[in-house]
Design a protein around this motif. Structure first.
Motif, short mmCIF file in Angstrom:
data_model
loop_
_atom_site.label_atom_id
_atom_site.label_comp_id
_atom_site.label_asym_id
_atom_site.label_seq_id
_atom_site.Cartn_x
_atom_site.Cartn_y
_atom_site.Cartn_z
N GLU A 108 2.43 1.66 -3.46
CA GLU A 108 1.44 2.14 -4.43
C GLU A 108 1.13 3.62 -4.20
O GLU A 108 1.00 4.38 -5.17
CB GLU A 108 0.18 1.30 -4.35
N ASP A 109 1.00 4.02 -2.95
CA ASP A 109 0.75 5.43 -2.65
C ASP A 109 1.92 6.30 -3.11
O ASP A 109 1.72 7.39 -3.65
CB ASP A 109 0.51 5.63 -1.15
N HIS A 110 3.13 5.82 -2.88
CA HIS A 110 4.32 6.56 -3.27
C HIS A 110 4.39 6.71 -4.80
O HIS A 110 4.64 7.80 -5.31
CB HIS A 110 5.57 5.87 -2.75
N ALA A 160 1.82 9.19 -5.92
CA ALA A 160 2.25 10.56 -5.60
C ALA A 160 3.30 11.05 -6.59
O ALA A 160 3.26 12.20 -7.03
CB ALA A 160 2.78 10.63 -4.17
N ARG A 170 0.84 -1.21 0.00
CA ARG A 170 0.00 0.00 0.00
C ARG A 170 0.87 1.25 0.00
O ARG A 170 0.61 2.21 -0.75
CB ARG A 170 -0.94 0.00 1.20
#
Length: 58
Positions: A43-45, A48, A40
């Motif tokens: 994926e967020d990184h 962004a 997670r």
């Protein structure tokens, strides 16, 4: 240049040996990929960075 030739010739031999052939080299990210929280966060990184670079989905 000669060093690169020797390295390539060594790597191309059928009886080559070393950590890549004995699986002694591991990628820590592969071990981390078993962790749902790590995935997670990764994926967020990536999302962004895509937004920052203007490549994200609208």
């Amino acid at each position: 240049m000669h060093d690169a030739y020797d390295m390539t010739r060594y790597m191309a031999t059928p009886d080559a040996s070393g950590p890549m052939f004995t699986y002694d080299v591991t990628d820590p990210q592969l071990w981390q990929s078993r962790n749902p929280a790590f995935l997670r966060a990764l994926e967020d990184h990536v999302a962004a960075m895509d937004r920052m670079l203007g490549q994200g989905q609208p």
